[in-house]
Write an enzyme that holds these catalytic residues in place. Structure first.
Site, PDB file in Angstrom:
ATOM      1  N   LYS A  58       0.803  -1.232   0.000  1.00 14.89           N
ATOM      2  CA  LYS A  58       0.000   0.000   0.000  1.00 14.89           C
ATOM      3  C   LYS A  58       0.833   1.278   0.000  1.00 14.89           C
ATOM      4  O   LYS A  58       0.593   2.188  -0.786  1.00 14.89           O
ATOM      5  CB  LYS A  58      -0.849  -0.007   1.271  1.00 14.89           C
ATOM      6  CG  LYS A  58      -2.316   0.108   1.051  1.00 14.89           C
ATOM      7  CD  LYS A  58      -2.996  -0.056   2.402  1.00 14.89           C
ATOM      8  CE  LYS A  58      -4.255   0.752   2.439  1.00 14.89           C
ATOM      9  NZ  LYS A  58      -5.388   0.161   1.855  1.00 14.89           N
ATOM     10  N   GLU A  97      -4.919   9.619   6.596  1.00 17.20           N
ATOM     11  CA  GLU A  97      -5.375  10.050   5.281  1.00 17.20           C
ATOM     12  C   GLU A  97      -6.638  10.879   5.479  1.00 17.20           C
ATOM     13  O   GLU A  97      -7.434  10.566   6.374  1.00 17.20           O
ATOM     14  CB  GLU A  97      -5.715   8.805   4.449  1.00 17.20           C
ATOM     15  CG  GLU A  97      -5.272   8.880   3.019  1.00 17.20           C
ATOM     16  CD  GLU A  97      -5.509   7.562   2.305  1.00 17.20           C
ATOM     17  OE1 GLU A  97      -4.519   6.884   2.011  1.00 17.20           O
ATOM     18  OE2 GLU A  97      -6.682   7.221   2.059  1.00 17.20           O
ATOM     19  N   ARG A 154      -4.428  -7.631 -12.252  1.00 18.04           N
ATOM     20  CA  ARG A 154      -5.067  -8.871 -12.724  1.00 18.04           C
ATOM     21  C   ARG A 154      -6.321  -8.512 -13.503  1.00 18.04           C
ATOM     22  O   ARG A 154      -6.732  -7.351 -13.519  1.00 18.04           O
ATOM     23  CB  ARG A 154      -5.479  -9.717 -11.512  1.00 18.04           C
ATOM     24  CG  ARG A 154      -6.375  -8.910 -10.568  1.00 18.04           C
ATOM     25  CD  ARG A 154      -6.860  -9.707  -9.395  1.00 18.04           C
ATOM     26  NE  ARG A 154      -7.310  -8.872  -8.307  1.00 18.04           N
ATOM     27  CZ  ARG A 154      -8.511  -8.328  -8.191  1.00 18.04           C
ATOM     28  NH1 ARG A 154      -9.424  -8.529  -9.130  1.00 18.04           N
ATOM     29  NH2 ARG A 154      -8.845  -7.571  -7.166  1.00 18.04           N
TER      30      ARG A 154
END
Lengths: 79, 447
Positions: free
Chosen positions: B118, B201, B293
């Site tokens: 992350k 955040e 993906r």
């Protein structure tokens, strides 16, 4: 002595996550309602709780074993 | 290279069927794998070859790297498609596939690794000039956390640096609350991820979840297939997705796609991938994460672009260029995807494994159903709860929704509880149909 049965089919786990210690070891005292294992069903985890106070006698399944609903997972010895 | 002649499909369910179909359309043979629980499954029957890889729990079959590599070796497969979930974003698996002399139908291991962390992914996005949610460096003590929060401005989210999948996030609206929450958040992060590092955040009010579908090849081509809106979620799990995102300004649409392409170029990305963003009420967008993906919701992008994403994945893995250029692509109409899960919405979305006694699929113009299931199959407790994906395309958004309403009336599943009744209510909902909605809208509806 009483046997705690699985209420759901799935995968049996004795640990909250692969890196962590088991919830309880054989021979440990447990209180009624204490979490002693997890069953994973469709990526959702359900807690297996002691139905009465006592001592963990033996586990009837190994980590990662398949379990059927109604199958015994752990024996608890009454105090 | 000339491209793979035989692909091992290292997955199960609808995505295994989807990949096998794309292989066959490309003239490539497919090797299916199956666990004990999946012995008689549809993808096993569709593939040219099928290999038993172990017991029903995923840890003993679909997550067993050695069993998968052995299945590839024994059937002389020359490529591996990981699908989504399981090992699809595991850089060690990607490397093991390459080390075994096989082609991975996916990104390089280095890109998976870079985007899997992350904090690194956030720093990489910043370095690529892609906006991230205003936040702090890792904080270890309360004084530093409070100073950082004052700078960012409340409300803030306390997040675990090593976190993922929405875990380990705590909202905080004041300095006093931060003092209360920080020690617990750090302990939780330590316990869940083995790393107590937290960072802060800014909490965006009522954000939307918008993501950009990308393809990148070995020839320097990076293209986007427009954006998807995945804001209809419950507990950060997507339930309904659509493309294009409704109500986005053209300028925002252009800038968000350009940002996603810029990030993919910056990290040397290859194959299919998705960059996820949070978009606020002023249409400012912020990088969230990159999925390295093919994703569950890829068909809505296929529906509006006319591109077969899995076919392009196979081309790219074969070293060929993407079959079209960005300027060739036209966004046509609108599409929505509904995830039909074996869960009971009336009982807190309780999982509902069991035998599917009746399974009647809908049809008609613009209606596509992706499923790995047939009538009489058992929904296994060992894997996720998805039964099928219903994808409806229309010349415009209203027609896509109307077709979805009609398709849901035809779609009959008996034997297990499922999310069809919930979807029927959702696609008829005025607020959703007039769109857009934010990421907590569905949870507010369900309360």
């Amino acid at each position: 002595m009483s046997t705690v049965n699985a209420t759901l089919p799935g995968v049996f786990y004795r640990r909250p996550s692969p890196e962590q210690d088991p919830f309880v070891e054989v021979g440990a005292a447990v209180q009624e309602g204490q979490t002693i294992a997890l069953i994973e069903v469709m990526k959702t985890f359900s807690e297996v709780k002691a139905e009465q106070a006592g001592t963990i006698g033996r586990f009837l399944l190994d980590e990662g074993d398949e379990v059927e609903a109604g199958q015994g997972v752990v024996e608890v010895v009454s105090p | 290279m000339t491209g793979p002649g035989r692909v091992l499909v290292a997955n199960r369910g609808e995505i295994a069927v989807r990949i096998i179909r794309a292989c066959h359309a490309a003239g490539v043979e497919a090797v299916a794998v199956y666990s004990d629980a999946d012995k008689n499954s549809r993808w096993v029957q569709l593939a040219e070859h099928a290999v038993h890889i172990g017991a029903s729990p995923a840890s003993k079959s679909y997550l067993d790297v050695e069993a998968l590599l052995e299945a590839a070796r024994s059937t002389h497969a020359d490529a591996v498609h990981p699908g989504y979930g399981f090992l699809s974003e595991n850089s060690r698996f990607a490397k093991a596939v390459q080390d075994a002399g096989l082609v991975l139908v996916g990104p390089p291991a280095s890109a998976i690794e870079l985007m899997g962390d992350k904090a690194t992914a956030r720093a990489t996005a910043q370095a690529a000039g892609v906006p991230v949610v205003p936040g702090s460096a890792p904080v270890t003590d309360l004084a530093a956390a409070q100073a950082a929060a004052d700078e960012i401005g409340y409300p803030v989210l306390v997040k675990a640096a090593a976190g993922g999948g929405g875990r380990g996030i705590r909202p905080v609206s004041s300095a006093a609350e931060l003092a209360e929450v920080l020690p617990a958040a750090q302990a939780e992060a330590r316990s869940a991820f083995g790393d107590g590092t937290s960072y802060l955040e800014r909490a965006l009010p009522r954000p939307r979840h918008i993501e950009v579908q990308l393809l990148a090849d070995d020839h320097g081509n990076v293209v986007h297939l427009f954006e998807r809106d995945c804001s209809v979620q419950r507990r950060r799990q997507k339930l309904l997705e659509e493309a294009p995102a409704p109500g986005l300004h053209d300028e925002t649409r252009r800038r968000i796609s350009e940002a996603a392409v810029r990030l993919a170029r910056h990290v040397g990305y290859r194959n299919a991938g998705t960059v996820e963003f949070l978009v606020d009420e002023d249409q400012c967008f912020y990088f969230m994460e990159m999925n390295t993906r093919i994703q569950v919701e890829h068909p809505v992008s296929e529906a509006i672009s006319g591109v077969d994403l899995v076919a392009e994945q196979l081309r790219i893995a074969a070293g060929k260029p993407i079959s079209f250029a960005q300027e060739d692509l036209v966004c046509k109409g609108a599409a929505i995807e509904l995830r039909i899960n074996a869960e009971d919405p009336d009982r807190g979305f309780a999982p509902s494994p069991g035998e599917v006694t009746s399974f009647d699929l809908p049809g008609g113009p613009g209606v596509r159903v992706d499923t790995g299931l047939t009538r009489g199959d058992r929904i296994s407790p060992f894997y996720d709860s998805m039964i099928a994906k219903l994808i409806c395309w229309g010349a415009d958004r209203d027609q896509a929704y109307s077709r979805a309403e009609q398709a849901l009336r035809e779609f009959r599943i008996e034997g297990v509880a499922n999310t069809i009744p919930l979807h029927a209510r959702l696609v008829g909902n005025d607020k959703l149909r007039s769109g857009p909605v934010h990421t907590t809208w569905l949870e507010e509806q369900l309360e």
